[in-house]
Design a protein around this motif. Structure first.
Motif, short mmCIF file in Angstrom:
data_model
loop_
_atom_site.label_atom_id
_atom_site.label_comp_id
_atom_site.label_asym_id
_atom_site.label_seq_id
_atom_site.Cartn_x
_atom_site.Cartn_y
_atom_site.Cartn_z
N VAL A 1 0.99 -1.13 -0.06
CA VAL A 1 0.07 -0.03 0.08
C VAL A 1 1.17 1.27 -0.07
O VAL A 1 0.87 2.19 -0.77
CB VAL A 1 -0.97 0.00 1.32
N TYR A 2 1.79 1.19 0.71
CA TYR A 2 2.83 2.21 1.13
C TYR A 2 3.45 2.66 -0.41
O TYR A 2 3.49 3.80 -0.93
CB TYR A 2 4.11 2.10 1.95
N GLY A 3 3.83 1.52 -1.04
CA GLY A 3 4.36 1.64 -2.50
C GLY A 3 3.53 2.23 -3.41
O GLY A 3 4.06 3.16 -4.43
N ALA A 4 2.34 1.78 -3.50
CA ALA A 4 1.39 2.19 -4.45
C ALA A 4 1.03 3.78 -4.30
O ALA A 4 0.96 4.47 -5.30
CB ALA A 4 -0.05 1.48 -4.16
N LEU A 5 1.05 4.04 -2.79
CA LEU A 5 0.56 5.66 -2.74
C LEU A 5 1.95 6.38 -3.00
O LEU A 5 1.93 7.37 -3.80
CB LEU A 5 0.31 5.83 -1.37
N CYS A 6 3.08 5.83 -2.83
CA CYS A 6 4.33 6.50 -3.28
C CYS A 6 4.61 6.89 -4.79
O CYS A 6 4.79 7.71 -5.39
CB CYS A 6 5.74 5.59 -2.78
N SER A 7 4.19 5.77 -5.49
CA SER A 7 4.00 5.80 -7.07
C SER A 7 2.98 6.74 -7.41
O SER A 7 3.61 7.37 -8.59
CB SER A 7 3.84 4.15 -7.66
N MET A 8 1.85 6.83 -6.95
CA MET A 8 1.15 7.72 -7.24
C MET A 8 1.52 9.31 -6.93
O MET A 8 1.29 10.24 -7.95
CB MET A 8 -0.19 7.70 -6.52
N GLN A 9 2.34 9.58 -6.01
CA GLN A 9 2.69 10.86 -5.75
C GLN A 9 3.70 11.07 -6.50
O GLN A 9 4.31 12.23 -6.66
CB GLN A 9 3.00 11.02 -4.12
#
Length: 346
Positions: free
Chosen positions: A293-301
């Motif tokens: 989840v952290y990685g997903a949000l990071c990639s979005m930002q």
């Protein structure tokens, strides 16, 4: 604002959890040129419950979000967005259809929770949680795209003066062609604008509007030409991280699956100029899922601002201990998902 004793207790638990994961946050950092999310929050799922009992009984078959939950997410967590599902058959009874009068009681309850959320300065997107199905058949079996537009124009007119309202046109269409869904979405956008409503509009695609299948389901072609005279729409996608992408298993495929499943959708948004919004993401509260989840949000930002934000699935007064619930005070995922995977991006 004075918090209830249960919320105070939860705040203490969260403070302890935050302290415990400080070192993990320091090593699990998101680097690069980041664009903060404009909208960040949670799905308040409950008014669409009991869909086999129409219209159903309030308090038995369905309910509405608790004001104390809204207070907690805004005042304690810092969320500024809520997605509120409703059931189309309850708002627009089959006896009169989607172009007829709304049920006054259900509409009033929707208006009340919308007013409470926006009164706190947060944004709210409400959506018919119907999967492109109404009264036992797909919408196109009985209603044209223009009829769907009429429904949305009638509803939008009631909220036209609230700039913190967002119109989310239809949850997770599936087993219908992407071109058909795009036709209905475009008709609704046109009708809402004709009703002088200027707020943000979320459109969703077929195949459960999955981010991981966006470029293989026909959605990428069908929605490339979506237009809005105000240029104020966003493509809403959903993404879960278990093996079949359904969000029903707390085991994630890997610690990197979040970013991997968003990659093609992100590239499409960058290529087309459309904005995206991750309307549902949910996962278990374990090492792999927290990292994913952290990685997903990071990639979005890291994607240059094409993603407006996201809403976690889910919260609501009847979710109890379901593995993705962050409803206070009983949500089990609150112990890790919030402090380790979500709060770093607030």
């Amino acid at each position: 604002m004075k918090l209830s004793s249960s919320l105070v207790s939860l705040s203490i638990i969260l403070a302890s959890a935050n302290a415990a994961v400080t070192s993990k946050r320091q090593t699990n950092t998101c680097e690069g040129d980041l664009t903060p999310f404009e909208l960040f929050g949670v799905n308040e799922s409950c008014a669409e419950f009991g869909n086999t009992n129409i219209p159903g009984e309030f308090g038995t078959d369905y309910t509405w979000p608790a004001e104390s939950s809204i207070d907690y997410f805004v005042d304690t967590v810092g969320f500024n967005f809520f997605r509120v599902p409703f059931l189309l058959e309850r708002l627009a009874p089959p006896a009169t259809g989607i172009t007829g009068d709304f049920d006054a009681t259900y509409l009033g309850q929707l208006q009340d929770i919308v007013s409470y959320i926006t009164g706190k300065g947060a944004y709210v997107a409400f959506e018919p949680h119907n999967f492109f199905i109404y009264d036992g058949s797909t919408l196109d079996a009985k209603y044209t795209a223009e009829d769907f537009g009429t429904f949305w124009a009638n509803l939008a007119k009631l909220f036209v003066s609230d700039d913190h309202v967002i119109f989310d046109l239809m949850n997770e269409p599936h087993d219908v062609e992407a071109t058909l869904v795009a036709e209905y979405m475009q008709a609704a956008v046109n009708a809402i604008r004709a009703a002088d409503a200027t707020q943000l509009i979320f459109v969703e695609g077929t195949s459960w509007t999955g981010a991981w299948t966006w470029t293989t389901s026909g959605n990428s072609e069908a929605f490339a030409s979506l237009s809005d005279p105000l240029n104020n729409t966003a493509i809403q996608m959903h993404q879960y991280l278990d093996s079949d992408g359904s969000g029903t298993n707390e085991t994630c495929v890997s610690s990197t699956i979040g970013a991997e499943r968003l990659a093609d959708a992100t590239a499409w948004l960058q290529e087309t100029g459309h904005k995206g919004f991750l309307g549902e993401i949910g996962a278990g509260s374990n090492d792999d899922c927290v990292a994913a989840v952290y990685g997903a949000l990071c990639s979005m930002q890291q994607a240059g601002g094409v993603w407006l934000g996201l809403s976690w699935w889910a919260a609501g007064p009847w979710w109890d201990t379901y593995f993705t619930s962050i409803e206070p005070p009983s949500g089990t995922s609150v112990s890790r998902i919030l402090p380790e995977a979500l709060e770093p991006f607030l």
